[in-house]
Design a protein around this motif. Structure first.
Motif, PDB file in Angstrom:
ATOM      1  N   GLN A  14       9.026  53.468 -94.998  1.00 32.55           N
ATOM      2  CA  GLN A  14       8.813  52.182 -94.353  1.00 32.55           C
ATOM      3  C   GLN A  14       9.930  51.824 -93.361  1.00 32.55           C
ATOM      4  O   GLN A  14       9.960  50.718 -92.841  1.00 32.55           O
TER       5      GLN A  14
ATOM      6  N   TRP B 113      13.424  52.206 -94.052  1.00 31.22           N
ATOM      7  CA  TRP B 113      14.715  51.935 -94.690  1.00 31.22           C
ATOM      8  C   TRP B 113      15.685  53.031 -94.314  1.00 31.22           C
ATOM      9  O   TRP B 113      15.361  54.215 -94.350  1.00 31.22           O
TER      10      TRP B 113
ATOM     11  N   ASP C 145       9.906  46.969 -89.671  1.00 33.42           N
ATOM     12  CA  ASP C 145       9.995  47.876 -90.818  1.00 33.42           C
ATOM     13  C   ASP C 145      10.425  47.126 -92.068  1.00 33.42           C
ATOM     14  O   ASP C 145       9.866  47.327 -93.155  1.00 33.42           O
ATOM     15  N   ARG C 146      11.439  46.261 -91.946  1.00 35.72           N
ATOM     16  CA  ARG C 146      11.916  45.492 -93.097  1.00 35.72           C
ATOM     17  C   ARG C 146      10.795  44.619 -93.650  1.00 35.72           C
ATOM     18  O   ARG C 146      10.564  44.565 -94.856  1.00 35.72           O
TER      19      ARG C 146
ATOM     20  N   TRP D  48       8.160  46.732 -95.511  1.00 32.32           N
ATOM     21  CA  TRP D  48       8.627  47.119 -96.846  1.00 32.32           C
ATOM     22  C   TRP D  48       8.573  45.935 -97.804  1.00 32.32           C
ATOM     23  O   TRP D  48       8.127  46.059 -98.946  1.00 32.32           O
TER      24      TRP D  48
ATOM     25  N   ALA E 141      10.704  53.578 -99.668  1.00 35.67           N
ATOM     26  CA  ALA E 141      11.373  52.691 -98.715  1.00 35.67           C
ATOM     27  C   ALA E 141      11.680  53.423 -97.409  1.00 35.67           C
ATOM     28  O   ALA E 141      11.526  52.863 -96.320  1.00 35.67           O
ATOM     29  N   THR E 142      12.092  54.679 -97.517  1.00 40.89           N
ATOM     30  CA  THR E 142      12.391  55.469 -96.317  1.00 40.89           C
ATOM     31  C   THR E 142      11.152  55.609 -95.448  1.00 40.89           C
ATOM     32  O   THR E 142      11.233  55.528 -94.221  1.00 40.89           O
TER      33      THR E 142
ATOM     34  N   THR F 265      22.088  46.453 -96.704  1.00 42.03           N
ATOM     35  CA  THR F 265      20.818  47.152 -96.531  1.00 42.03           C
ATOM     36  C   THR F 265      20.511  47.294 -95.048  1.00 42.03           C
ATOM     37  O   THR F 265      20.706  46.346 -94.287  1.00 42.03           O
ATOM     38  N   ARG F 266      20.018  48.466 -94.662  1.00 38.24           N
ATOM     39  CA  ARG F 266      19.688  48.720 -93.262  1.00 38.24           C
ATOM     40  C   ARG F 266      18.240  49.198 -93.130  1.00 38.24           C
ATOM     41  O   ARG F 266      17.799  50.055 -93.892  1.00 38.24           O
ATOM     42  N   PHE F 267      17.554  48.658 -92.117  1.00 36.19           N
ATOM     43  CA  PHE F 267      16.219  49.098 -91.729  1.00 36.19           C
ATOM     44  C   PHE F 267      16.214  49.391 -90.235  1.00 36.19           C
ATOM     45  O   PHE F 267      17.015  48.819 -89.489  1.00 36.19           O
TER      46      PHE F 267
ATOM     47  N   ASN G 275      21.425  51.978 -98.181  1.00 32.33           N
ATOM     48  CA  ASN G 275      22.203  50.869 -98.736  1.00 32.33           C
ATOM     49  C   ASN G 275      23.633  51.312 -98.969  1.00 32.33           C
ATOM     50  O   ASN G 275      23.892  52.498 -99.183  1.00 32.33           O
TER      51      ASN G 275
END
Length: 113
Positions: A44, A46, A71-72, A75, A41-42, A64-66, A49
């Protein structure tokens, strides 16, 4: 983490309501999956959380943060995330995702749009 560090940051407040009596199973699953998916996820975009449990045990809340909406979305389109959702669904009665905007933390100045 501040909006200044990531001005395009996308934040979502996700409220997971478990299937009847299943808050422990839902929590265990989500925490294990977060650890398992963190590296992918990172890559992509992320940013992390925060996980909260409702005091009455009725829900699990995940902030959740992107880095960005792109990017979100990237993912969310991965096979790994789709597999996560498929395995998560049987544990849920409901899920609500609410996009939110960071305004302030610990008395810091309010973020202006």
């Amino acid at each position: 983490m501040t909006a200044t560090q990531h001005p395009t940051m996308v934040i979502s407040m996700n409220t997971f309501t478990p299937a009847t009596g299943g808050i422990d199973a839902l929590t265990e699953f989500q925490l294990a999956e977060m650890r398992e998916m963190a590296a992918a996820a990172t890559e992509q975009g992320w940013l992390g959380n925060e996980v909260y449990l409702a005091n009455d045990g009725s829900a699990l809340i995940v902030i959740t943060r992107f880095r960005s909406e792109a990017d979100r979305s990237r993912w969310a389109a991965t096979e790994r995330f789709r597999r996560h959702v498929a395995e998560l669904e049987p544990l849920l009665a409901d899920i609500r995702a609410t996009p939110v905007t960071f305004l302030a933390a610990n008395g810091s100045p309010l973020r202006r749009k």
